[in-house]
Design a protein around this motif. Structure first.
Motif, PDB file in Angstrom:
ATOM      1  N   ALA A 239     -20.649   3.416  -2.232  1.00 61.82           N
ATOM      2  CA  ALA A 239     -20.411   3.769  -3.636  1.00 61.82           C
ATOM      3  C   ALA A 239     -21.578   4.571  -4.214  1.00 61.82           C
ATOM      4  O   ALA A 239     -21.363   5.563  -4.929  1.00 61.82           O
ATOM      5  N   ALA A 240     -22.806   4.153  -3.917  1.00 61.54           N
ATOM      6  CA  ALA A 240     -23.969   4.857  -4.463  1.00 61.54           C
ATOM      7  C   ALA A 240     -24.037   6.286  -3.933  1.00 61.54           C
ATOM      8  O   ALA A 240     -24.352   7.221  -4.683  1.00 61.54           O
ATOM      9  N   ALA A 241     -23.728   6.446  -2.657  1.00 57.46           N
ATOM     10  CA  ALA A 241     -23.773   7.788  -2.065  1.00 57.46           C
ATOM     11  C   ALA A 241     -22.692   8.681  -2.663  1.00 57.46           C
ATOM     12  O   ALA A 241     -22.939   9.857  -2.976  1.00 57.46           O
ATOM     13  N   LEU A 242     -21.500   8.121  -2.846  1.00 57.99           N
ATOM     14  CA  LEU A 242     -20.427   8.913  -3.459  1.00 57.99           C
ATOM     15  C   LEU A 242     -20.818   9.323  -4.877  1.00 57.99           C
ATOM     16  O   LEU A 242     -20.600  10.475  -5.286  1.00 57.99           O
ATOM     17  N   ALA A 243     -21.413   8.386  -5.615  1.00 52.36           N
ATOM     18  CA  ALA A 243     -21.818   8.681  -6.991  1.00 52.36           C
ATOM     19  C   ALA A 243     -22.877   9.778  -7.032  1.00 52.36           C
ATOM     20  O   ALA A 243     -22.894  10.617  -7.944  1.00 52.36           O
ATOM     21  N   GLN A 244     -23.735   9.771  -6.033  1.00 57.40           N
ATOM     22  CA  GLN A 244     -24.807  10.781  -5.969  1.00 57.40           C
ATOM     23  C   GLN A 244     -24.230  12.202  -5.897  1.00 57.40           C
ATOM     24  O   GLN A 244     -24.834  13.158  -6.371  1.00 57.40           O
ATOM     25  N   TYR A 245     -23.042  12.317  -5.317  1.00 56.01           N
ATOM     26  CA  TYR A 245     -22.402  13.637  -5.192  1.00 56.01           C
ATOM     27  C   TYR A 245     -21.372  13.880  -6.293  1.00 56.01           C
ATOM     28  O   TYR A 245     -20.553  14.781  -6.174  1.00 56.01           O
ATOM     29  N   GLY A 246     -21.397  13.062  -7.334  1.00 59.45           N
ATOM     30  CA  GLY A 246     -20.471  13.269  -8.445  1.00 59.45           C
ATOM     31  C   GLY A 246     -19.347  12.268  -8.518  1.00 59.45           C
ATOM     32  O   GLY A 246     -18.585  12.253  -9.486  1.00 59.45           O
ATOM     33  N   GLY A 247     -19.214  11.439  -7.500  1.00 57.54           N
ATOM     34  CA  GLY A 247     -18.228  10.371  -7.523  1.00 57.54           C
ATOM     35  C   GLY A 247     -16.809  10.827  -7.248  1.00 57.54           C
ATOM     36  O   GLY A 247     -16.529  12.024  -7.150  1.00 57.54           O
ATOM     37  N   LEU A 248     -15.929   9.847  -7.083  1.00 52.80           N
ATOM     38  CA  LEU A 248     -14.524  10.106  -6.798  1.00 52.80           C
ATOM     39  C   LEU A 248     -13.653   9.287  -7.738  1.00 52.80           C
ATOM     40  O   LEU A 248     -14.048   8.206  -8.190  1.00 52.80           O
ATOM     41  N   THR A 249     -12.477   9.799  -8.010  1.00 54.00           N
ATOM     42  CA  THR A 249     -11.447   9.032  -8.719  1.00 54.00           C
ATOM     43  C   THR A 249     -10.221   8.982  -7.806  1.00 54.00           C
ATOM     44  O   THR A 249     -10.108   9.794  -6.868  1.00 54.00           O
ATOM     45  N   PRO A 250      -9.281   8.088  -8.052  1.00 51.15           N
ATOM     46  CA  PRO A 250      -8.081   8.031  -7.202  1.00 51.15           C
ATOM     47  C   PRO A 250      -7.321   9.361  -7.163  1.00 51.15           C
ATOM     48  O   PRO A 250      -6.654   9.671  -6.176  1.00 51.15           O
TER      49      PRO A 250
ATOM     50  N   LEU B 190       0.832  -1.208   0.000  1.00 51.62           N
ATOM     51  CA  LEU B 190       0.000   0.000   0.000  1.00 51.62           C
ATOM     52  C   LEU B 190       0.864   1.255   0.000  1.00 51.62           C
ATOM     53  O   LEU B 190       0.638   2.187  -0.786  1.00 51.62           O
ATOM     54  N   ASN B 191       1.855   1.269   0.863  1.00 50.74           N
ATOM     55  CA  ASN B 191       2.699   2.463   0.945  1.00 50.74           C
ATOM     56  C   ASN B 191       3.550   2.667  -0.309  1.00 50.74           C
ATOM     57  O   ASN B 191       3.970   3.785  -0.599  1.00 50.74           O
ATOM     58  N   ALA B 192       3.795   1.587  -1.040  1.00 47.46           N
ATOM     59  CA  ALA B 192       4.588   1.700  -2.277  1.00 47.46           C
ATOM     60  C   ALA B 192       3.796   2.368  -3.395  1.00 47.46           C
ATOM     61  O   ALA B 192       4.378   2.958  -4.306  1.00 47.46           O
ATOM     62  N   ASP B 193       2.472   2.268  -3.330  1.00 42.98           N
ATOM     63  CA  ASP B 193       1.639   2.837  -4.397  1.00 42.98           C
ATOM     64  C   ASP B 193       0.200   2.988  -3.889  1.00 42.98           C
ATOM     65  O   ASP B 193      -0.678   2.201  -4.227  1.00 42.98           O
ATOM     66  N   LYS B 194      -0.031   4.003  -3.079  1.00 43.09           N
ATOM     67  CA  LYS B 194      -1.343   4.158  -2.429  1.00 43.09           C
ATOM     68  C   LYS B 194      -2.469   4.308  -3.449  1.00 43.09           C
ATOM     69  O   LYS B 194      -3.561   3.768  -3.274  1.00 43.09           O
ATOM     70  N   ARG B 195      -2.200   5.063  -4.499  1.00 38.28           N
ATOM     71  CA  ARG B 195      -3.290   5.356  -5.442  1.00 38.28           C
ATOM     72  C   ARG B 195      -3.828   4.075  -6.102  1.00 38.28           C
ATOM     73  O   ARG B 195      -5.001   3.999  -6.448  1.00 38.28           O
ATOM     74  N   LYS B 196      -2.959   3.087  -6.221  1.00 39.08           N
ATOM     75  CA  LYS B 196      -3.345   1.827  -6.859  1.00 39.08           C
ATOM     76  C   LYS B 196      -4.478   1.132  -6.109  1.00 39.08           C
ATOM     77  O   LYS B 196      -5.241   0.370  -6.710  1.00 39.08           O
ATOM     78  N   TYR B 197      -4.573   1.376  -4.811  1.00 37.44           N
ATOM     79  CA  TYR B 197      -5.536   0.632  -3.994  1.00 37.44           C
ATOM     80  C   TYR B 197      -6.738   1.477  -3.547  1.00 37.44           C
ATOM     81  O   TYR B 197      -7.559   1.018  -2.759  1.00 37.44           O
ATOM     82  N   LEU B 198      -6.852   2.696  -4.049  1.00 34.79           N
ATOM     83  CA  LEU B 198      -7.949   3.557  -3.613  1.00 34.79           C
ATOM     84  C   LEU B 198      -9.307   3.093  -4.129  1.00 34.79           C
ATOM     85  O   LEU B 198     -10.341   3.544  -3.641  1.00 34.79           O
ATOM     86  N   HIS B 199      -9.296   2.184  -5.106  1.00 36.11           N
ATOM     87  CA  HIS B 199     -10.583   1.686  -5.602  1.00 36.11           C
ATOM     88  C   HIS B 199     -11.362   0.974  -4.497  1.00 36.11           C
ATOM     89  O   HIS B 199     -12.586   0.910  -4.535  1.00 36.11           O
ATOM     90  N   TYR B 200     -10.650   0.452  -3.488  1.00 34.71           N
ATOM     91  CA  TYR B 200     -11.359  -0.185  -2.366  1.00 34.71           C
ATOM     92  C   TYR B 200     -12.254   0.842  -1.655  1.00 34.71           C
ATOM     93  O   TYR B 200     -13.346   0.517  -1.205  1.00 34.71           O
ATOM     94  N   LEU B 201     -11.763   2.059  -1.537  1.00 34.60           N
ATOM     95  CA  LEU B 201     -12.542   3.111  -0.862  1.00 34.60           C
ATOM     96  C   LEU B 201     -13.667   3.617  -1.757  1.00 34.60           C
ATOM     97  O   LEU B 201     -14.766   3.904  -1.297  1.00 34.60           O
ATOM     98  N   ILE B 202     -13.376   3.728  -3.039  1.00 39.20           N
ATOM     99  CA  ILE B 202     -14.350   4.299  -3.975  1.00 39.20           C
ATOM    100  C   ILE B 202     -15.472   3.313  -4.280  1.00 39.20           C
ATOM    101  O   ILE B 202     -16.644   3.701  -4.388  1.00 39.20           O
ATOM    102  N   ASP B 203     -15.124   2.031  -4.379  1.00 36.90           N
ATOM    103  CA  ASP B 203     -16.096   1.021  -4.813  1.00 36.90           C
ATOM    104  C   ASP B 203     -16.765   0.284  -3.662  1.00 36.90           C
ATOM    105  O   ASP B 203     -17.570  -0.622  -3.910  1.00 36.90           O
ATOM    106  N   ASP B 204     -16.439   0.615  -2.431  1.00 35.82           N
ATOM    107  CA  ASP B 204     -17.076  -0.044  -1.291  1.00 35.82           C
ATOM    108  C   ASP B 204     -18.597   0.020  -1.463  1.00 35.82           C
ATOM    109  O   ASP B 204     -19.169   1.112  -1.547  1.00 35.82           O
ATOM    110  N   PRO B 205     -19.249  -1.144  -1.550  1.00 37.21           N
ATOM    111  CA  PRO B 205     -20.684  -1.138  -1.854  1.00 37.21           C
ATOM    112  C   PRO B 205     -21.539  -0.395  -0.835  1.00 37.21           C
ATOM    113  O   PRO B 205     -22.651   0.040  -1.150  1.00 37.21           O
ATOM    114  N   ARG B 206     -21.027  -0.221   0.381  1.00 35.39           N
ATOM    115  CA  ARG B 206     -21.824   0.471   1.403  1.00 35.39           C
ATOM    116  C   ARG B 206     -21.901   1.968   1.142  1.00 35.39           C
ATOM    117  O   ARG B 206     -22.751   2.658   1.685  1.00 35.39           O
TER     118      ARG B 206
END
Lengths: 72, 206
Positions: free
Chosen positions: B137-148, B119-135
């Motif tokens: 993801a819909a709420a984030l998308a409602q506000y325009g969504g996030l990218t790494p 993770l520390n070697a390449d944090k951005r590579k693993y940010l999809h876990y935060l963005i795509d978390d099903p709990r």
């Protein structure tokens, strides 16, 4: 393989655990890791008094011994 | 964090203004630790709102003046123009049951440590876990969504699991008693048993 059930609450807190599972790092250590999600808060009573809120929060599975480890 | 049009630009004006937190969790404790540097205790008005999404939306909808959130809600708020008026970090904790044996706990920690390195070697590579978390993801998308690219990477700090020192436990215990969050009749040595880390340290010294 040793079976371990872990609770996952906030993803940001469990990020290394998710990576470890998806990349076989637990398996390489002989751990069969299963994740269960913490129970959502559900309907929340808005209060300014901390004593009105159960400090167990969503960690019910740990309290009921259905998981053996969690992080907070 | 406050709304983009909020008059608040630093914590000192938030006295007696409602701030959404989750009681008995990190957002509660870090709010007290940050705000007590700017406000008299009696003017700190924290309100229990539950999950990060519920806290964020209470702020965004104007039910409260501010909210305390962690990632990915900080990144989302900043993308929407919200203002961070203060920011703090705290230690997490691994809580294992009594029946977890030492070898299993050590094996888990070795696996997690390798993941921390990845993770520390390449944090951005693993940010999809935060963005795509099903709990959320819909709420984030409602506000325009996030990218790494929306995340401030130095904010994400991951380190190896280590025992809490007696000093940290004692300092935290006294702070919690002062805020009425622990029964003062208990003492830190009743709550924390550090025999195992101490034994390991002794063994290492040998």
């Amino acid at each position: 393989m040793k079976k371990v059930v872990s609770e996952i609450s906030g993803t940001v807190f469990s990020l290394p655990w998710l990576i470890a599972k998806d990349h076989g790092l637990f398996e390489a250590e002989g751990i069969d890791m299963e994740f269960v999600r913490a129970r959502p808060s559900g309907v929340v009573t808005h209060t300014e008094d901390p004593s009105e809120v159960n400090p167990i929060l969503g960690h019910v599975a740990f309290e009921e011994a259905r998981v053996s480890i969690y992080r907070a | 964090m406050v709304r983009p049009d909020s008059p608040h630009n630093y914590p000192g004006t938030l006295g007696n203004r409602p701030i959404a937190v989750q009681f008995h969790a990190g957002s509660h404790y870090v709010a007290l630790r940050l705000l007590e540097g700017y406000l008299p205790n009696e003017k700190i008005k924290l309100v229990h709102y539950g999950s990060p999404q519920q806290r964020f939306e209470a702020m965004w909808n104007g039910e409260v003046d501010a909210c305390v959130v962690m990632e990915p809600w900080i990144a989302l708020g900043e993308k929407l123009g919200c203002k961070a008026v203060c920011e703090g970090h705290y230690l997490g904790a691994e809580n294992a049951s009594d029946d977890m044996d030492e070898a299993t706990f050590a094996a888990i920690n070795r696996a997690v440590a390798k993941a921390v390195d990845m993770l520390n070697a390449d944090k951005r590579k693993y940010l999809h876990y935060l963005i795509d978390d099903p709990r959320q993801a819909a709420a984030l998308a409602q506000y325009g969504g996030l990218t790494p690219e929306d995340f401030h990477l130095p904010r994400l700090r991951y380190s190896y699991t280590t025992p809490y020192t007696d000093e940290i436990v004692e300092d935290t215990y006294h702070w919690m008693v002062r805020w009425g969050l622990l029964n003062g009749a208990a003492c830190a040595t009743d709550l924390v048993d550090n025999r195992l880390p101490e034994a390991e340290a002794t063994s290492a010294d040998d």
